[in-house]
Design a protein around this motif. Structure first.
Motif, mmCIF file in Angstrom:
data_model
loop_
_atom_site.group_PDB
_atom_site.id
_atom_site.type_symbol
_atom_site.label_atom_id
_atom_site.label_comp_id
_atom_site.label_asym_id
_atom_site.label_seq_id
_atom_site.Cartn_x
_atom_site.Cartn_y
_atom_site.Cartn_z
ATOM 1 N N ARG A 37 -5.277 17.059 43.024
ATOM 2 C CA ARG A 37 -4.241 16.632 42.069
ATOM 3 C C ARG A 37 -4.005 15.109 42.181
ATOM 4 O O ARG A 37 -3.940 14.404 41.182
ATOM 5 C CB ARG A 37 -2.935 17.387 42.355
ATOM 6 C CG ARG A 37 -1.835 17.112 41.347
ATOM 7 C CD ARG A 37 -0.528 17.730 41.799
ATOM 8 N NE ARG A 37 -0.542 19.175 41.764
ATOM 9 C CZ ARG A 37 -0.254 19.910 40.678
ATOM 10 N NH1 ARG A 37 0.079 19.314 39.556
ATOM 11 N NH2 ARG A 37 -0.297 21.227 40.739
ATOM 12 N N GLY A 38 -3.888 14.616 43.429
ATOM 13 C CA GLY A 38 -3.680 13.178 43.643
ATOM 14 C C GLY A 38 -4.850 12.345 43.130
ATOM 15 O O GLY A 38 -4.656 11.277 42.550
ATOM 16 N N LEU A 39 -6.069 12.856 43.321
ATOM 17 C CA LEU A 39 -7.250 12.147 42.823
ATOM 18 C C LEU A 39 -7.202 12.023 41.295
ATOM 19 O O LEU A 39 -7.465 10.957 40.739
ATOM 20 C CB LEU A 39 -8.522 12.904 43.226
ATOM 21 C CG LEU A 39 -8.916 12.862 44.702
ATOM 22 C CD1 LEU A 39 -9.902 13.986 45.025
ATOM 23 C CD2 LEU A 39 -9.529 11.523 45.074
ATOM 24 N N ILE A 40 -6.823 13.112 40.626
ATOM 25 C CA ILE A 40 -6.780 13.090 39.158
ATOM 26 C C ILE A 40 -5.676 12.130 38.687
ATOM 27 O O ILE A 40 -5.871 11.347 37.758
ATOM 28 C CB ILE A 40 -6.549 14.509 38.596
ATOM 29 C CG1 ILE A 40 -7.693 15.432 39.018
ATOM 30 C CG2 ILE A 40 -6.457 14.481 37.063
ATOM 31 C CD1 ILE A 40 -7.379 16.917 38.862
ATOM 32 N N LEU A 89 -8.840 19.317 29.072
ATOM 33 C CA LEU A 89 -9.983 20.114 29.543
ATOM 34 C C LEU A 89 -9.558 20.924 30.759
ATOM 35 O O LEU A 89 -8.455 20.741 31.287
ATOM 36 C CB LEU A 89 -11.208 19.229 29.856
ATOM 37 C CG LEU A 89 -11.080 18.029 30.800
ATOM 38 C CD1 LEU A 89 -10.882 18.454 32.235
ATOM 39 C CD2 LEU A 89 -12.335 17.172 30.718
ATOM 40 N N HIS A 90 -10.430 21.822 31.190
ATOM 41 C CA HIS A 90 -10.213 22.561 32.425
ATOM 42 C C HIS A 90 -11.199 22.046 33.476
ATOM 43 O O HIS A 90 -12.404 21.979 33.224
ATOM 44 C CB HIS A 90 -10.435 24.058 32.212
ATOM 45 C CG HIS A 90 -9.384 24.709 31.377
ATOM 46 N ND1 HIS A 90 -9.348 26.065 31.123
ATOM 47 C CD2 HIS A 90 -8.294 24.182 30.748
ATOM 48 C CE1 HIS A 90 -8.297 26.343 30.359
ATOM 49 N NE2 HIS A 90 -7.652 25.224 30.118
ATOM 50 N N ASN A 107 -1.796 20.928 35.254
ATOM 51 C CA ASN A 107 -1.249 22.264 35.544
ATOM 52 C C ASN A 107 -2.288 23.082 36.296
ATOM 53 O O ASN A 107 -3.437 23.161 35.863
ATOM 54 C CB ASN A 107 -0.908 23.000 34.240
ATOM 55 C CG ASN A 107 0.180 22.290 33.475
ATOM 56 O OD1 ASN A 107 1.249 22.025 34.016
ATOM 57 N ND2 ASN A 107 -0.103 21.953 32.223
ATOM 58 N N LEU A 108 -1.857 23.668 37.402
ATOM 59 C CA LEU A 108 -2.766 24.520 38.171
ATOM 60 C C LEU A 108 -2.791 25.911 37.535
ATOM 61 O O LEU A 108 -1.785 26.594 37.492
ATOM 62 C CB LEU A 108 -2.261 24.581 39.617
ATOM 63 C CG LEU A 108 -3.144 25.292 40.632
ATOM 64 C CD1 LEU A 108 -4.491 24.585 40.787
ATOM 65 C CD2 LEU A 108 -2.440 25.354 41.992
ATOM 66 N N LEU A 109 -3.962 26.307 37.000
ATOM 67 C CA LEU A 109 -4.063 27.594 36.294
ATOM 68 C C LEU A 109 -4.496 28.721 37.222
ATOM 69 O O LEU A 109 -4.187 29.880 36.980
ATOM 70 C CB LEU A 109 -5.070 27.498 35.139
ATOM 71 C CG LEU A 109 -4.801 26.468 34.033
ATOM 72 C CD1 LEU A 109 -5.889 26.567 32.973
ATOM 73 C CD2 LEU A 109 -3.431 26.676 33.418
ATOM 74 N N GLU A 154 -10.154 26.840 42.417
ATOM 75 C CA GLU A 154 -9.001 26.300 41.703
ATOM 76 C C GLU A 154 -9.410 25.881 40.287
ATOM 77 O O GLU A 154 -10.508 25.365 40.085
ATOM 78 C CB GLU A 154 -8.441 25.052 42.421
ATOM 79 C CG GLU A 154 -7.507 25.358 43.571
ATOM 80 C CD GLU A 154 -8.224 25.923 44.788
ATOM 81 O OE1 GLU A 154 -9.343 25.460 45.087
ATOM 82 O OE2 GLU A 154 -7.673 26.845 45.429
ATOM 83 N N VAL A 155 -8.497 26.102 39.344
ATOM 84 C CA VAL A 155 -8.703 25.616 37.976
ATOM 85 C C VAL A 155 -7.490 24.763 37.597
ATOM 86 O O VAL A 155 -6.343 25.221 37.695
ATOM 87 C CB VAL A 155 -8.845 26.774 36.967
ATOM 88 C CG1 VAL A 155 -9.144 26.225 35.568
ATOM 89 C CG2 VAL A 155 -9.917 27.769 37.402
ATOM 90 N N PHE A 156 -7.760 23.525 37.200
ATOM 91 C CA PHE A 156 -6.691 22.629 36.746
ATOM 92 C C PHE A 156 -6.831 22.417 35.244
ATOM 93 O O PHE A 156 -7.933 22.087 34.771
ATOM 94 C CB PHE A 156 -6.812 21.255 37.419
ATOM 95 C CG PHE A 156 -6.653 21.279 38.910
ATOM 96 C CD1 PHE A 156 -5.406 21.099 39.494
ATOM 97 C CD2 PHE A 156 -7.762 21.461 39.746
ATOM 98 C CE1 PHE A 156 -5.270 21.108 40.878
ATOM 99 C CE2 PHE A 156 -7.616 21.475 41.130
ATOM 100 C CZ PHE A 156 -6.365 21.300 41.693
#
Ligand code: HEM
Length: 181
Positions: A145-148, A129-130, A162-164, A174-176
């Motif tokens: 990122r660390g939380l995810i 997902l995004h 991936n950071l989009l 930000e979109v991950f």
């Protein structure tokens, strides 16, 4: 941010590197507060100063400190101090992330003066997902990122991030892209 955040940084440093290192970090940060009170709001500046001092004292990039802190926040602070809240977020990784946009509404019952992050979820597939992250604060994308990553470990799944898009590159949030298995 609420004192619980600064306290969690203190616990991460003390438990990983020892109390002396924490004293060195505090000295370097210039933060002159002996004890953080979990339920009291502090200036964001204090949290940033502590994170920067950890990175300087440990000779680690700030991004690595933020990632480690994100994982710690989920696996120690979340799991051990707010287990019931973490469990209410979902039965598996996908459910938790999909419900994330509502998560801090529940946190606000404990911390009413919270300035929470905002999340949106799009492009939901079976195993990806995004995640869109909106914040009034800057510089915390590696914390996310660390939380995810921490949530991946919490639910025992392998996660790829991936950071989009990023405010660093002129996007407005930000979109991950998150993939799991
Ligand atoms: C039991 C679990 C959690 C608690 C108690 C909690 C609580 C908090 C608190 C107190 C803050 C500081 C904000 C302030 O004081 O104004 C915060 C910030 C934040 N939280 Fe949570 N949180 C939890 C879980 C999560 C999860 C699962 C995520 C995302 C995966 C998350 C993402 C963030 C982010 C990114 C911030 C930084 C604020 C910003 O970006 O503006 N939190 N949270």
């Amino acid at each position: 941010m609420y004192g619980i955040v600064n306290k969690a940084i203190e616990e991460l440093v003390t438990e990983t590197f020892g109390e002396e290192k924490w004293n060195a970090v505090k000295l370097k940060s210039g933060v002159d507060i002996d004890f953080f009170i979990s339920t009291e709001p502090y200036d964001d500046d204090i949290t940033y100063k502590l994170a920067i001092a950890v990175s300087q004292e440990m000779s680690l990039p700030l991004s690595d400190v933020l990632i480690a802190f994100g994982e710690w926040w989920i696996l120690k602070t979340g799991k051990e101090k707010y287990g019931y809240l973490m469990e209410s977020g979902g039965n598996n990784f996908k459910e938790f992330i999909t419900n994330l946009p509502l998560f801090h509404n529940r946190v606000m019952m404990i911390y009413p003066k919270l300035t929470p992050p905002e999340f949106k979820v799009t492009d939901i597939q079976d195993a990806s997902l995004h995640l869109h992250y909106f914040s009034k604060r800057v510089g915390l994308q590696e914390f996310v990122r660390g939380l995810i990553q921490g949530l991946g470990k919490f639910y025992g799944c392998e996660v790829e991030i991936n950071l989009l898009a990023s405010r660093d590159e002129n996007a407005d949030h930000e979109v991950f892209e998150i993939k799991w298995k």
